[in-house]
Design an enzyme around this catalytic site. Structure first.
Site, mmCIF file in Angstrom:
data_model
loop_
_atom_site.group_PDB
_atom_site.id
_atom_site.type_symbol
_atom_site.label_atom_id
_atom_site.label_comp_id
_atom_site.label_asym_id
_atom_site.label_seq_id
_atom_site.Cartn_x
_atom_site.Cartn_y
_atom_site.Cartn_z
ATOM 1 N N GLY A 64 -14.534 3.475 -13.268
ATOM 2 C CA GLY A 64 -14.627 3.278 -14.720
ATOM 3 C C GLY A 64 -14.274 4.530 -15.493
ATOM 4 O O GLY A 64 -13.756 5.481 -14.936
ATOM 5 N N SER A 106 -15.841 9.281 -10.435
ATOM 6 C CA SER A 106 -14.381 9.311 -10.544
ATOM 7 C C SER A 106 -13.882 8.113 -11.342
ATOM 8 O O SER A 106 -14.618 7.142 -11.563
ATOM 9 C CB SER A 106 -13.747 9.330 -9.152
ATOM 10 O OG SER A 106 -13.414 8.027 -8.763
ATOM 11 N N LYS A 107 -12.625 8.186 -11.720
ATOM 12 C CA LYS A 107 -12.011 7.136 -12.537
ATOM 13 C C LYS A 107 -12.034 5.790 -11.834
ATOM 14 O O LYS A 107 -11.950 4.757 -12.478
ATOM 15 C CB LYS A 107 -10.551 7.506 -12.803
ATOM 16 C CG LYS A 107 -10.391 8.364 -14.006
ATOM 17 C CD LYS A 107 -8.932 8.508 -14.340
ATOM 18 C CE LYS A 107 -8.782 9.535 -15.433
ATOM 19 N NZ LYS A 107 -7.457 9.851 -15.789
ATOM 20 N N ARG A 108 -12.113 5.863 -10.481
ATOM 21 C CA ARG A 108 -12.087 4.650 -9.678
ATOM 22 C C ARG A 108 -13.130 3.641 -10.153
ATOM 23 O O ARG A 108 -12.902 2.446 -10.169
ATOM 24 C CB ARG A 108 -12.335 5.116 -8.241
ATOM 25 C CG ARG A 108 -12.776 4.185 -7.200
ATOM 26 C CD ARG A 108 -13.235 4.967 -5.968
ATOM 27 N NE ARG A 108 -14.462 5.703 -6.248
ATOM 28 C CZ ARG A 108 -14.683 6.946 -5.886
ATOM 29 N NH1 ARG A 108 -13.797 7.609 -5.233
ATOM 30 N NH2 ARG A 108 -15.825 7.537 -6.182
#
Ligand code: GLU
Length: 486
Positions: free
Chosen positions: A256, A252-254
């Protein structure tokens, strides 16, 4: 033997995710390896989540990666249109045919009614299955329901029994009869569901090998039943393993970047990202890990795709990028660098190719183009606009009673007289160090901090030449006065 045809069928709800890029790459490689065709179809029937710009973005991201399609949006072909939103009539004809033959039926339950049925099933500790009416509603019933304000959908009348299909990665997959339910194929707004549009298009477009992410594996029984009902031939399936982060969580974007365009904007080379993505779930025989798209296509075999979750190892990607930079011809590097700069508001974007090439040469050791931007941007900034990194100041300037500052004050008049070429400055510094019996670092590091604010910069003499004498002296002067002010 029939030639292979694969497809990438993204829903344009945002930028291209690395998972989508992997699907596209594997579909491309599968088709190309066997002399087949690869097509790009846009699945935009979900009008609520549709983003028009996303179509353009996906096309651009695929092209940046170097993945081309033989048929589909933009390039056209014999089986278009290739956007589902332009194929509504085709789906409606198919739905009509299924209704006529009694393989599908109208249903008009409100969300509250469906909820109540679900709760009853739960109270009985049973899985909810839509209760198909004994007598299927006719068109007049559907019209009456619609006039009464009820949502009219169409459901597939699924045959009783387990559904089994073969997957090239996961083997034989069986969905037991008690998990099979009369699912919706046309929504109340008249649009087909993803399942119907997807199956109809694959069949009409001649796609005979479906390769996509594992998240669709649990849906495939629906596609198998729909194909049977429509009497279309069954394709081959290959579902690709999930992609996880290093802690085994869903990527997930969390932690990177996860979208192709952010890697592009953050200074990765497309060949490095592509090579890295190729290894997410695919294992080429032997130890070899580095290949170009052509080489990967040559080596690709669906038998090399494993079931276990793939790990998205960002350090490995960075290492791939470093190698790709080292391997890239200067012209290629410049091309990628220029593309990267177009995303950033930096004075570097206005420089000519020759200057950019000299910056690329002098910034050896950078891992992504972003490193260069950080290092070089300060050289273009106004002389009084950058900050001095407090850690660097403490370590290099303030130690030993401010030896760094003392040295800067000492060399300032000497530099004012120096000849301003990289060679002459290097010779001058060598002599100064010898006379004062100090190492080069003791001189170079304070100068670096004075002129860039940090201990990281392109080679010091190139930096000074790039800045020119006047700016160099002004920056050193400012550094000294900051100390005096502090
Ligand atoms: N449109 C689907 C998605 O991107 C892909 C479906 C498929 O590959 O079958 O979510």
């Amino acid at each position: 033997m029939e030639t292979i045809k694969t497809r990438f069928a993204p829903s344009p709800t945002g930028s291209l995710h690395v998972g989508g890029a992997r699907t596209a790459l594997f579909c491309y490689a599968l088709a190309k390896k066997l002399g087949g065709q690869f097509l790009l179809r846009i699945e935009d029937t979900d009008r609520a989540r549709h983003q028009e710009e996303a179509v353009e973005k996906i096309v651009e991201d695929l092209r940046w990666l170097g993945i081309d399609w033989d048929e589909g949006v933009i390039v056209g072909g014999d089986f278009g249109p290739y956007r589902q939103s332009e194929r509504l009539e085709i789906y409606q004809q198919h739905i009509h045919g299924l209704l006529e033959s009694g393989k599908a039926y109208y249903a008009f339950d409100t969300p509250d009614e469906l909820d109540a049925m679900r709760q009853e099933a739960q109270a009985r500790k049973e899985d909810f299955h839509y209760p198909r009416p004994k007598k299927l509603p006719c068109l007049a019933d559907a019209k009456a329901a619609r006039s009464a304000g009820k949502p009219v959908v169409v459901r597939l009348a699924c045959p009783a029994g387990d559904v089994t299909f073969r997957d090239e990665v996961f083997g034989d997959v069986t969905i037991p009869a008690d998990q099979i339910d009369d699912f919706i194929i046309q929504k109340a707004d008249g649009w087909p569901t993803y399942h119907l549009a997807n199956v109809v298009d694959d069949a009409l477009m001649g796609v005979n090998f479906i390769c996509r992410g594992q998240e669709f594996l649990g849906q495939t029984w629906r596609h198998v039943l729909l194909r049977d009902a429509l009497e279309y031939p069954e394709p081959q399936y290959a579902h690709l393993p999930l992609i996880m982060d290093m802690d085994g969580r869903k990527l997930s974007k969390r932690d990177g970047d996860v979208e192709v365009d952010t890697f592009r904007q953050h200074g990765y080379l497309p060949e490095a990202l592509l090579n890295f993505i190729a290894l997410l779930g695919w294992n080429p025989k032997g130890d070899r890990e580095k290949f170009t798209l052509e080489e990967m296509t040559e080596l690709f075999d669906v038998a090399g795709v494993g079931k276990s979750n793939a790990k998205f190892d960002r350090d490995k990607l960075l290492a791939f990028n470093v190698d790709a930079i080292a391997d890239a011809a200067p012209k290629r590097l410049l091309e990628c660098f220029t593309d990267f700069l177009s995303f950033h508001d930096t004075p570097l974007a206005g420089l000519d190719d020759k200057t950019l090439q000299s910056i690329l040469r002098s910034c050896q050791g950078f891992r992504t183009f972003m490193d260069i931007l950080h290092k070089v941007d300060v050289l273009f900034a106004a002389d009084d606009s950058y900050q001095f990194d407090p850690k660097a100041v403490k370590k290099v300037m303030l130690k030993n009673d401010g030896a760094g500052y003392a040295m800067l004050a000492d060399i300032l008049p000497l530099l004012a007289e120096a000849e301003w070429t990289a060679e002459a400055l290097e010779a001058w510094m060598g002599e100064y160090c010898q006379t004062n019996e100090i190492g080069m670092g003791k001189v170079a590091q304070p100068i670096r901090i004075a002129v860039t604010g940090t201990t990281i910069s392109p080679p010091i003499f190139d930096t000074l030449v790039f800045l020119g004498k006047e700016k160099t002296l002004a920056r050193i002067q400012r550094c000294l006065s900051q100390r005096n002010a502090g």
